[in-house]
Design a protein around this motif. Sequence first.
Motif, PDB file in Angstrom:
ATOM      1  N   LEU A  15     -31.438 -22.941  -0.216  1.00  0.00           N
ATOM      2  CA  LEU A  15     -31.806 -22.165   0.682  1.00  0.00           C
ATOM      3  C   LEU A  15     -31.505 -22.256   1.590  1.00  0.00           C
ATOM      4  O   LEU A  15     -31.439 -22.365   2.542  1.00  0.00           O
ATOM      5  CB  LEU A  15     -33.466 -21.628  -0.033  1.00  0.00           C
ATOM      6  N   ALA A  16     -31.374 -24.159   2.021  1.00  0.00           N
ATOM      7  CA  ALA A  16     -31.409 -24.317   2.799  1.00  0.00           C
ATOM      8  C   ALA A  16     -30.167 -24.120   3.489  1.00  0.00           C
ATOM      9  O   ALA A  16     -29.816 -24.181   4.135  1.00  0.00           O
ATOM     10  CB  ALA A  16     -31.949 -25.984   2.519  1.00  0.00           C
ATOM     11  N   ASP A  17     -29.160 -24.545   2.523  1.00  0.00           N
ATOM     12  CA  ASP A  17     -27.746 -24.257   2.804  1.00  0.00           C
ATOM     13  C   ASP A  17     -27.445 -22.504   3.018  1.00  0.00           C
ATOM     14  O   ASP A  17     -26.656 -22.695   3.850  1.00  0.00           O
ATOM     15  CB  ASP A  17     -27.314 -24.305   1.269  1.00  0.00           C
ATOM     16  N   SER A  18     -27.806 -22.100   2.543  1.00  0.00           N
ATOM     17  CA  SER A  18     -27.682 -20.269   2.383  1.00  0.00           C
ATOM     18  C   SER A  18     -28.364 -20.525   3.843  1.00  0.00           C
ATOM     19  O   SER A  18     -27.532 -19.007   4.415  1.00  0.00           O
ATOM     20  CB  SER A  18     -28.314 -19.407   1.760  1.00  0.00           C
ATOM     21  N   SER A  19     -29.756 -20.871   4.709  1.00  0.00           N
ATOM     22  CA  SER A  19     -30.157 -20.689   5.731  1.00  0.00           C
ATOM     23  C   SER A  19     -29.459 -21.460   6.527  1.00  0.00           C
ATOM     24  O   SER A  19     -29.166 -20.948   7.867  1.00  0.00           O
ATOM     25  CB  SER A  19     -31.334 -21.046   5.667  1.00  0.00           C
ATOM     26  N   GLN A  20     -28.399 -22.790   6.764  1.00  0.00           N
ATOM     27  CA  GLN A  20     -27.493 -22.577   7.273  1.00  0.00           C
ATOM     28  C   GLN A  20     -26.623 -21.982   7.472  1.00  0.00           C
ATOM     29  O   GLN A  20     -26.341 -21.904   8.519  1.00  0.00           O
ATOM     30  CB  GLN A  20     -27.400 -24.559   6.663  1.00  0.00           C
ATOM     31  N   GLU A  21     -25.554 -21.541   6.582  1.00  0.00           N
ATOM     32  CA  GLU A  21     -25.173 -20.124   6.945  1.00  0.00           C
ATOM     33  C   GLU A  21     -24.735 -19.489   7.513  1.00  0.00           C
ATOM     34  O   GLU A  21     -24.340 -19.068   7.785  1.00  0.00           O
ATOM     35  CB  GLU A  21     -24.550 -20.092   5.200  1.00  0.00           C
ATOM     36  N   GLU A  22     -26.167 -19.063   6.908  1.00  0.00           N
ATOM     37  CA  GLU A  22     -26.651 -17.907   8.059  1.00  0.00           C
ATOM     38  C   GLU A  22     -26.805 -18.169   9.225  1.00  0.00           C
ATOM     39  O   GLU A  22     -26.208 -17.633  10.029  1.00  0.00           O
ATOM     40  CB  GLU A  22     -28.349 -17.228   7.080  1.00  0.00           C
ATOM     41  N   SER A  23     -27.291 -19.064   9.804  1.00  0.00           N
ATOM     42  CA  SER A  23     -27.495 -19.167  11.071  1.00  0.00           C
ATOM     43  C   SER A  23     -25.788 -19.345  11.544  1.00  0.00           C
ATOM     44  O   SER A  23     -25.803 -19.210  12.728  1.00  0.00           O
ATOM     45  CB  SER A  23     -28.484 -20.827  11.600  1.00  0.00           C
ATOM     46  N   ASP A  24     -24.615 -20.195  10.631  1.00  0.00           N
ATOM     47  CA  ASP A  24     -23.744 -20.254  11.181  1.00  0.00           C
ATOM     48  C   ASP A  24     -23.423 -19.385  11.348  1.00  0.00           C
ATOM     49  O   ASP A  24     -22.410 -18.981  12.128  1.00  0.00           O
ATOM     50  CB  ASP A  24     -23.430 -21.602  10.440  1.00  0.00           C
ATOM     51  N   MET A  25     -23.111 -18.300  10.177  1.00  0.00           N
ATOM     52  CA  MET A  25     -22.350 -16.872  10.691  1.00  0.00           C
ATOM     53  C   MET A  25     -23.027 -16.242  11.636  1.00  0.00           C
ATOM     54  O   MET A  25     -22.318 -15.283  11.956  1.00  0.00           O
ATOM     55  CB  MET A  25     -23.218 -16.170   9.640  1.00  0.00           C
ATOM     56  N   LYS A  26     -24.557 -16.039  12.066  1.00  0.00           N
ATOM     57  CA  LYS A  26     -25.149 -15.188  13.229  1.00  0.00           C
ATOM     58  C   LYS A  26     -24.265 -16.293  14.217  1.00  0.00           C
ATOM     59  O   LYS A  26     -24.245 -15.460  15.079  1.00  0.00           O
ATOM     60  CB  LYS A  26     -26.140 -15.304  13.366  1.00  0.00           C
ATOM     61  N   ALA A  27     -24.039 -17.248  15.003  1.00  0.00           N
ATOM     62  CA  ALA A  27     -23.682 -18.423  16.261  1.00  0.00           C
ATOM     63  C   ALA A  27     -21.956 -17.013  15.836  1.00  0.00           C
ATOM     64  O   ALA A  27     -22.060 -17.281  16.801  1.00  0.00           O
ATOM     65  CB  ALA A  27     -24.196 -19.233  15.934  1.00  0.00           C
TER      66      ALA A  27
END
Length: 102
Positions: free
Chosen positions: A17-29
Motif C-alpha cells: 500500500l505504501a509503495d502504491s501510494s508513492q507510485e500514485e503520488s509520483d504519477m500525479k506529479a
Amino acid sequence: MKLLIVSSLLLVSFSVLADSSQEESDMKAFNDAIVNARFAGTCAAYKQMADFQTATQMPGGDEFINRFGATEVARLGMTIPEFTALCEKAINNYNTMNRMSQ
C-alpha cells in the motif's frame, strides 16, 4: 506461529500500500508536470504569434490573433485575465522545473 504469519502478511500488505501510494503520488506529479508543460507551450505559441504580428504587421493579423485567442479561451471556459494569470503561473512553473532538471 500463526501470529507471525499474520504479522508478516500485514507488513507486506502495508508496504505494498505504501509503495502504491508513492507510485500514485509520483504519477500525479509527473502528470501535473506534463499538463503544466503543455499549457506553458500553448502560452508560448500565443506569445510567438503576437511577436510575429508585432514584427511584421501582417494585414488582419491583429484581428485573427484576437479572435483565435478569444475562441480558445472561451473553449477552455476561462476569461482572458484567468488565462493570462494561468499562463504566467505555468511559465514560472516550467522555468522552475527546467532549472531543477539541470
